[in-house]
Design a protein around this motif. Structure first.
Motif: not given
Length: 241
Positions: A78-85
């Protein structure tokens, strides 16, 4: 001279707003910015026992298309990030946590790492900090958590105030024909012999009242419902390699 008024917003709050708007844009691209209503839950209950402790229970509507394995991965990351838009993976970075609830969530911060590896969300034996605000203007939650169980049947953690345990949250899930059954329970209270009930009756209502419990029910139903929308895309991209 311009009559336009300039409202000052702190850099921290401005950053939170920007992250929430990025997450909301993802849901716009998915075609749905709404949340599941409270009546979608199979049942809810709030009880107060003789010690003054509060127990809040929610049996959620089954999470369609979500397996227990996916849920375990979700909580671990849950602490991760993504470039999914919401369409592809070419957008600006947005956190998993904001995607889970774009209106209320502020941040999830790993504080320690378990002995067996890194902490990208929650991990057994590791501390994390959760920050959120119910309906974006009700009570602010800023708690330190110690994860005690995280597997394909249960995700549970203790709520800590220094070295004192002041509550716990338990999630239980199991496979169904179309996804997973999902149950959440929050227990707020101090289990200290003799003086615990005094603390619960006198001080607990100041930080977690029955009204707070009602806000938590609404928030938890909303975020749990968002899992169906975002988790399949992220799990396919990052977990199924």
């Amino acid at each position: 001279m311009s009559n336009e008024k300039h409202i000052w917003i702190s850099p921290e709050k401005k950053g939170i707003r920007e992250n929430r708007l990025l997450a909301r844009k993802v849901h716009e691209n998915l075609g749905d910015t709404g949340f599941k209503p409270q009546y979608s839950a199979k049942w809810v209950d709030v009880t107060k026992d003789w010690t003054g402790a509060l127990r809040v229970q929610i049996q959620h509507e089954d999470a369609k298309g979500i397996t227990p394995t996916m849920l375990k991965w979700w909580f671990e990351n849950l602490a991760q990030k993504t470039t999914w838009n919401g369409k592809d993976f070419t957008g600006p970075e947005v956190s998993f946590y904001h995607l889970w609830h774009h209106r209320d969530h502020i941040a999830i911060t790993p504080l320690t790492h378990p002995q067996n590896g890194t902490n990208n969300g929650f991990a057994v034996g590791a501390y994390s900090k959760i920050q959120e605000q119910f309906n974006d203007f009700h009570e602010v939650i800023n708690n330190k958590m110690l994860t005690t169980v995280l597997d394909e049947t249960e995700f549970s953690f203790l709520i800590k105030a220094g070295s004192l345990t002041v509550g716990r949250i338990n999630h239980y899930y199991e496979p169904t024909e179309n996804g997973s059954a999902f149950y959440a329970e929050t227990y707020m209270g101090v289990d200290i012999p003799i003086i615990g009930w005094l603390i619960n009756w006198l001080l607990l209502p100041l930080v977690f009242s029955k009204k707070t419990a009602e806000h938590w029910i609404k928030h938890n139903i909303e975020e749990t419902g968002q899992t169906e929308k975002v988790l399949p895309y992220l799990y396919k991209k990052y977990a199924q390699k």
